[in-house]
Design a protein around this motif. Structure first.
Motif, mmCIF file in Angstrom:
data_model
loop_
_atom_site.group_PDB
_atom_site.id
_atom_site.type_symbol
_atom_site.label_atom_id
_atom_site.label_comp_id
_atom_site.label_asym_id
_atom_site.label_seq_id
_atom_site.Cartn_x
_atom_site.Cartn_y
_atom_site.Cartn_z
ATOM 1 N N TYR A 160 57.504 -87.177 9.958
ATOM 2 C CA TYR A 160 58.158 -88.301 9.284
ATOM 3 C C TYR A 160 57.232 -89.504 9.186
ATOM 4 O O TYR A 160 57.178 -90.190 8.160
ATOM 5 C CB TYR A 160 59.447 -88.682 10.018
ATOM 6 N N THR A 162 54.663 -89.121 6.403
ATOM 7 C CA THR A 162 55.324 -89.178 5.097
ATOM 8 C C THR A 162 55.741 -90.612 4.775
ATOM 9 O O THR A 162 55.589 -91.079 3.638
ATOM 10 C CB THR A 162 56.548 -88.242 5.079
ATOM 11 N N PHE A 168 54.343 -92.732 1.723
ATOM 12 C CA PHE A 168 55.343 -93.244 0.773
ATOM 13 C C PHE A 168 55.122 -94.743 0.537
ATOM 14 O O PHE A 168 55.206 -95.242 -0.577
ATOM 15 C CB PHE A 168 56.738 -92.961 1.332
ATOM 16 N N SER A 170 55.603 -77.346 -0.453
ATOM 17 C CA SER A 170 56.724 -77.599 0.457
ATOM 18 C C SER A 170 56.399 -78.726 1.427
ATOM 19 O O SER A 170 57.198 -79.658 1.597
ATOM 20 C CB SER A 170 57.064 -76.313 1.215
ATOM 21 N N ALA A 211 56.619 -81.896 -0.375
ATOM 22 C CA ALA A 211 57.820 -82.123 -1.188
ATOM 23 C C ALA A 211 58.630 -83.344 -0.745
ATOM 24 O O ALA A 211 59.301 -83.981 -1.566
ATOM 25 C CB ALA A 211 58.715 -80.884 -1.173
ATOM 26 N N GLY A 212 58.565 -83.667 0.551
ATOM 27 C CA GLY A 212 59.297 -84.833 1.047
ATOM 28 C C GLY A 212 58.811 -86.108 0.380
ATOM 29 O O GLY A 212 59.608 -86.976 -0.004
ATOM 30 N N LEU A 213 57.503 -86.207 0.219
ATOM 31 C CA LEU A 213 56.921 -87.384 -0.424
ATOM 32 C C LEU A 213 57.264 -87.406 -1.911
ATOM 33 O O LEU A 213 57.613 -88.465 -2.463
ATOM 34 C CB LEU A 213 55.407 -87.370 -0.210
ATOM 35 N N LYS A 238 59.872 -86.101 -3.351
ATOM 36 C CA LYS A 238 61.286 -86.447 -3.483
ATOM 37 C C LYS A 238 61.491 -87.960 -3.291
ATOM 38 O O LYS A 238 62.232 -88.598 -4.045
ATOM 39 C CB LYS A 238 62.101 -85.673 -2.454
ATOM 40 N N ALA A 239 60.837 -88.527 -2.299
ATOM 41 C CA ALA A 239 61.023 -89.948 -1.996
ATOM 42 C C ALA A 239 60.535 -90.827 -3.153
ATOM 43 O O ALA A 239 61.237 -91.745 -3.581
ATOM 44 C CB ALA A 239 60.306 -90.322 -0.695
#
Lengths: 302, 302
Positions: free
Chosen positions: B171, B174, B178, B208, B211-213, B215-216
């Motif tokens: 986290y 990321t 971000f 994958s 992907a968190g970044l 999406k954010a």
């Protein structure tokens, strides 16, 4: 094009708006507070609504907190909120226990999330693993690839993967969850908000911490948070209300306001203290337009 | 509908196919090997092609390894590969250093990835932070939210965020990445493969872990791996070849085969030892169809 009515400073319009509703559903982050910073006049505004006989319900997508955790936060900030909080973790637990109802013992949940999710699953008697268990908070090791693949690191009773905002997301947990999904587990999320407003900027939200799994499996989870109507149904089931006399108050067009519109509520009210800006819904062709908006919730005091 | 020619077992068709090309670009994972398991007759097949005077280039999206790391893997598995490996980390480093060319000192890269990315950035003289630095391999703490927001945890020289496959994603990293993106940093990825074939199943891939970044921030990175033609241009720039006499060999339709088709190569050859199955391209309306396919690369020996 639908036009949103600006209420701040217009006492007559505010009174008329309030009179149209018996129930107000509130988002919390970005409406009542940002992190631990309570916005101005929020307790007085809520008290004013209560004094007029309105029912208040706090509907939050924040899955890291249970209803009990939220109660503590409300207490600390000086806002009375007895049994009025409904969070996305609780929504997910209710869905799993009362709607999905997989036959035991294959109803175990692999949790990618924090203790709020665990507490609510416990409150509904749903078995789970993962979550805050320190055994999963470690780096991937070379032998883990084989042991996940051959199933020796898996629990054969896991039938559901549930993702929420996870400040301890890692490759190991994502790989294990991915393997459960490849083996047919149900794929649920407490919510899929892309961002989390904190400290006057944006941080990765639940949709971000779960996005790695979504990308790997190639499909979206069923979300039990706003704007999913599974959450609206659950809120209505618990609090009972006339949707035509209910207003959703929120700061995000694509979660809060869409949640109210999709739920055919009598009204939606946006505040500009959170994520969405007025350009987001005043622009021609905006996908989601609230019935009315305020600069801040405290403006309802007139 | 374009039909893919099945070559396994058809000696005449194989010889005819091979004669059409001077250069073969090979994907590695799923074509030559799976993890540390070398597929049957791969060294002999490559040797046969070399004996016919074909140039071989190994084009891999695996960003965790540098070209030097790959060379070690080829040596260990008994495959000669002198300066013939071209990886997505190298592709990204070349893009940053020779094409993007942000003016120093604002050309520093924040890396979400493993040492392969770091080695290739070093080889091109690109400054970076993050990556395998243990300082970023820790849990998010409450004070981090403020310190990321107010910039005290940020390096003002970071002008680029580069994501690759990261077995140590978390986290904190990321959230920092971000914040750099919110402040205007360029957003690049070595590659965006959703999955990583390992141990006879699928694990989360670079797409994958990044992907968190994605999406954010709400937008995709510029990918420097297959099927991005930025990678094809870089490979061609280094190896010089006639595209009409070049064939791309791979196991994934949407990366390898699409890469060859988009690059207007003379041919594409799929093998069934990796991710895509023959149903994926033999079905009516399949989006990506290879010119020919084999059960396994070793079948080229006839």
């Amino acid at each position: 094009m639908t036009k949103s009515q600006f209420l701040s400073g217009d006492k007559a319009a505010i009174d008329e708006f309030i009179d149209r509703f018996d129930v107000f559903l509130f988002d919390c982050d970005g409406v009542l507070w940002s992190g631990d910073h309570l916005y101005e006049k929020v307790p007085e505004t809520l008290e004013m609504l209560r004094s007029k006989g309105k029912q208040l319900v706090f509907v939050t997508n924040n899955s890291t907190k249970s209803r009990a955790d939220y109660k503590k936060k409300f207490d600390k900030l000086g806002i009375p909120a007895e049994n009025e909080v409904f969070g996305s973790s609780y929504s997910a637990a209710v869905y799993i226990a009362r709607i999905l109802k997989l036959p035991a013992p294959k109803n175990k949940v692999f949790v990618l999330g924090e203790s709020g999710v665990e507490q609510e699953l416990e409150s509904e008697g749903v078995p789970f693993i993962g979550g805050t268990d320190p055994a999963f908070r470690r780096d991937m090791q070379p032998e883990d690839f084989d042991n996940i693949s051959n199933g020796s690191m898996l629990d054969p009773d896991v039938g559901i993967v549930l993702t929420g905002l996870d400040f301890h997301s890692n490759y190991l947990k994502t790989a294990i969850a991915f393997q459960y999904l490849q083996r047919g587990a149900e794929y649920l999320a407490t919510n899929i908000d892309s961002t989390l407003p904190m400290s006057h900027t944006l941080f990765p939200g639940a949709g971000s911490s779960g996005a790695g799994l979504t990308k790997a499996i190639g499909r979206e989870p069923l979300s039990l948070g706003k704007p999913s109507q599974a959450m609206m149904d659950a809120v209505e089931g618990k609090f009972k209300f006339d949707r035509s006399r209910t207003c959703m108050v929120g700061d995000r067009m694509n979660t809060d306001i869409q949640f109210g519109i999709d739920g055919k509520l009598g009204g939606t009210l946006a505040v500009l203290t959170g994520v969405s800006k007025k350009e987001d819904f005043l622009t021609e062709g905006a996908p989601t337009v609230p019935m009315a908006y305020l600069n801040a919730l405290g403006d309802l005091l007139g």
